[in-house]
Scaffold this active site. Structure first.
Site, PDB file in Angstrom:
ATOM      1  N   CYS A 191      20.173 -90.597  10.523  1.00  0.00           N
ATOM      2  CA  CYS A 191      19.158 -89.808  11.219  1.00  0.00           C
ATOM      3  C   CYS A 191      17.837 -90.586  11.288  1.00  0.00           C
ATOM      4  CB  CYS A 191      18.978 -88.438  10.573  1.00  0.00           C
ATOM      5  SG  CYS A 191      18.115 -87.270  11.657  1.00  0.00           S
TER       6      CYS A 191
ATOM      7  N   ASP B 110      15.442 -82.870   3.874  1.00  0.00           N
ATOM      8  CA  ASP B 110      14.757 -81.701   4.427  1.00  0.00           C
ATOM      9  C   ASP B 110      14.430 -80.745   3.290  1.00  0.00           C
ATOM     10  OD1 ASP B 110      16.507 -82.830   6.778  1.00  0.00           O
ATOM     11  OD2 ASP B 110      14.856 -81.683   7.644  1.00  0.00           O
TER      12      ASP B 110
HETATM   13  P1  RI2 Z   1      11.249 -87.388   7.078  1.00  0.00           P
HETATM   14  C1  RI2 Z   1      15.080 -84.775   9.738  1.00  0.00           C
HETATM   15  O1  RI2 Z   1      15.402 -83.560  10.307  1.00  0.00           O
HETATM   16  C2  RI2 Z   1      16.292 -85.494   9.161  1.00  0.00           C
HETATM   17  O2  RI2 Z   1      17.223 -84.639   8.563  1.00  0.00           O
HETATM   18  C3  RI2 Z   1      15.591 -86.407   8.186  1.00  0.00           C
HETATM   19  O3  RI2 Z   1      16.460 -86.964   7.240  1.00  0.00           O
HETATM   20  C4  RI2 Z   1      14.604 -85.433   7.567  1.00  0.00           C
HETATM   21  O4  RI2 Z   1      14.138 -84.651   8.672  1.00  0.00           O
HETATM   22  C5  RI2 Z   1      13.481 -86.044   6.786  1.00  0.00           C
HETATM   23  O5  RI2 Z   1      12.633 -86.799   7.601  1.00  0.00           O
HETATM   24  P2  RI2 Z   1      15.309 -83.258  11.913  1.00  0.00           P
HETATM   25  O6  RI2 Z   1      13.938 -82.648  12.140  1.00  0.00           O
HETATM   26  O7  RI2 Z   1      10.399 -86.246   6.630  1.00  0.00           O
HETATM   27  O8  RI2 Z   1      15.527 -84.492  12.701  1.00  0.00           O
HETATM   28  O9  RI2 Z   1      11.572 -88.333   5.956  1.00  0.00           O
HETATM   29  O10 RI2 Z   1      16.364 -82.215  12.155  1.00  0.00           O
HETATM   30  O11 RI2 Z   1      10.666 -88.071   8.288  1.00  0.00           O
END
Ligand code: RI2
Length: 305
Positions: A126, A195
């Site tokens: 991701c 998350d």
């Molecule tokens: P940072 C994201 O969620 C991903 O799951 C990623 O690992 C997590 O947030 C943490 O991201 P999404 O919003 O806070 O893409 O480290 O569903 O940037």
């Protein structure tokens, strides 16, 4: 500058995404809402700000960062006796939250990069600013590394990660999610974001994370979680973490499928603590079994037990 409704809509539509970014955006939206408030009654103002907090909270259910960002921004606002006093508290809380988040990322990158050795092959899933900051810092320290970035269907956040890594000069290869097992023999370490981390040390992160962790464990590779302490979850201690499910069309796109076919589109999954070697936070590198004590240190005993 965006107000609360606009920010909530953008978070819902994934125009603002990433656990850290949504928390910061929510905090800034609350600050803006407080700054432009024109009423004179302090009780009404407090109610209004709580309502704004709830609107933001409803935008995405899984990332506890959003809850904690809102909680820390509105914290102690009731102590203000007048509207200007309450405003001052919210504005300073929000500025502190955003500044602390930035500082936390820097600390995480400094702590995490030490886990990366010259010649390592890394896999990330991701798009996590926390995980990427660690990888990019290792590259900045002149460690010769190679990174596999998963595509991360259905939203394809892996394209963002690959672009950020390539931009920083890192040797990055984009793979489809189902290629993880194929490349894992070559991989030394996995770095992902979070998350939510529960007091039991469970990780809730992008769908597919738990499969990656299981494959890493089976092949005796290290699995690291990079996250700020505001992704630790005192609120989910009693209730279960709600895993967001999004619209089936995010998976099917323009393909026409029979109405008889059901589509399941959960956005996150749960990785058991036994698959996690360490969680890298701004307060240090911990084991999942230490998640509870770190949560107590961060949010207080009452909230975390
Ligand atoms: P940072 C994201 O969620 C991903 O799951 C990623 O690992 C997590 O947030 C943490 O991201 P999404 O919003 O806070 O893409 O480290 O569903 O940037």
């Amino acid at each position: 500058m965006m107000g609360v409704p606009d920010t909530a809509t953008k978070i819902k539509k994934m125009e603002i995404r990433g656990a850290g970014k949504i928390a910061k955006a929510a905090s800034e939206a609350l600050r803006e809402e407080a700054e432009k408030y024109r009423g004179k009654d302090s009780d009404e103002f407090i109610l209004y700000m709580k309502k704004c907090g709830n609107i933001l909270l409803d935008s995405r259910p899984t990332a506890v960062s959003l809850h904690n960002g809102i909680f820390l921004t509105l914290k102690d606002m009731e102590k203000g006796k007048t509207v200007p006093e309450i405003k001052k508290k919210i504005v300073s809380n929000s500025k502190k939250f955003v500044a602390d988040s930035e500082k936390a990322l820097k600390k995480i990158s400094a702590i995490g990069e030490k886990l990366i050795s010259d010649g390592d092959v890394i896999l990330t899933h991701c798009n996590s600013q926390a995980a990427l900051s660690v990888i990019i810092e290792a590259h900045r320290k002149k460690k010769n590394i190679k990174v596999y970035a998963t595509e991360s269907r259905p939203w394809g956040q892996g394209y963002i990660s690959s672009a950020q890594l390539a931009e920083a000069g890192v040797d990055v290869t984009l793979i489809i999610d189902s290629c993880v097992s194929t490349v894992m023999d070559e991989v030394d370490k996995v770095f992902v974001g979070a998350d939510t981390v529960t007091v039991k040390g469970e990780l809730y992160n992008k769908i597919g994370t738990s499969q990656i962790a299981a494959i890493a464990k089976a092949k005796k590779k290290k699995f690291y979680v990079c996250c700020e302490t505001y992704k630790f979850s005192p609120v989910f201690r009693k209730q279960n973490v709600i895993v967001e499910e999004r619209d089936p069309s995010e998976i099917t796109g323009t393909r026409k499928i029979s109405g008889k076919i059901k589509v399941f589109n959960p956005v996150f999954d749960r990785t058991e603590p036994k698959y996690i070697d360490a969680i890298i936070t701004e307060k240090g590198k911990i084991r999942p079994t230490d998640a509870k004590s770190l949560s107590v240190k961060t949010f207080g005993k009452e909230k975390s037990e």
